[in-house]
Write a protein that holds these residues in place. Sequence first.
Motif: not given
Length: 396
Positions: A93, A87, A155, A152-153, A97
């Motif tokens: 990310c 991330c 978000p 997406n690294p 999460y």
Amino acid sequence: MVRLISRRFTVLTAALVGLALVATAVGPTSPASERADAASIAPTTVTAATPPGFDPGFIISDDLFYDGGALDADEVQEFLDEQVPACAPGVVCLADYTQKTVTREGDDVCGAYGGRESETGAEIIAKVGLACGISQKALLVLLQKEQSLVRNPAPTAGDFSFATGYACPDTAACDVEYSGFYNQLYWAAWQLKRYSNPPGTTEFFTSRPIGQPSPIAYNPDASCGSADVTLKNIATAALYYYTPYQPNPAVIAGDANAACGAFGNLNFWKFYSEWFGNPTRGSITQGALDDVSVVRGRVVAKGWAIDPSSLRASTSVRLTVTDAAGRIQTTTLQAGATTRGALTFNSLSGLDHGFSGGTEVGTQGLVQVCAVALPLDGTSSSIEPLGCTTVFALTP
């Protein structure tokens, strides 16, 4: 009671098959509704022409879409780690999460979900897919096409808040009642399953019938027009209920700035193809030869047959009859009679998969009857023998 909500217009939100990724800028979190609106009006990458094979009426097969055991939590985690090995600094990310989840009782659409104090994104994806009978692969694709979360690294919190675009109608801001990653994923999976009108629910979703032309718009702007699409299965219909737009010819040709363009369902097909292979690849036909009898010199075979790529469509059966003299006759039967047999294969299959019929035999003696289930037109499913039975025929 959950509201059955129309999906927001979805356009291209991430890199497509064979294309370079465009870096996502790291910045302050903006309101989720503002970001959703921005994502709805302009693609964020340059597209290439769609590879051959995209059929707007057959985006993914039923057996792949409704496979709730496609990936377990470890396999989902491994996939996420491959997409984003690290991330961005200071950012959580999807691969890293975690959140608290709540316990949900099962209903006619989804099974029960056991909540925990802390679960990873991968665990939530795996458990939601299993509870609702929606493929974890399809859920990963949904997360990417809606908010680019998989690749997406960096978000934002808002990207997680409306991760699947659920409760984000075309004409209003997203409903905060359904915000949150777990909430979004669960209700999106619930809704995608509900579109199939599973047993125990009402036949509410019937406006996009299988095997008949349905007008599907190119864009939320009615002036952009529409075109008829013949939907081949309930999974493809579910995607259009969720994102009710098809790509126009300019979008399919690769024009990222196409007027009246909508990319969502095309992106679903492209991301799935890139990550997991052809989403409409052939299944293996299923069925059973339940009974064979001889009535007044006529062999009659009964059973059921289905092509899992389209659980509600009626397929055909080829019957081969070899009489005592070695003469061979073949006949094709339409499997459209009412039967509960196919429900043993998949509860979403419906009742219209039974077959009954046969052919005359002119020689007394042992008769061999064999049946095979045939694939539907337009699919690449392989033929599965349903079995053979030998009976004794008396000439009338």
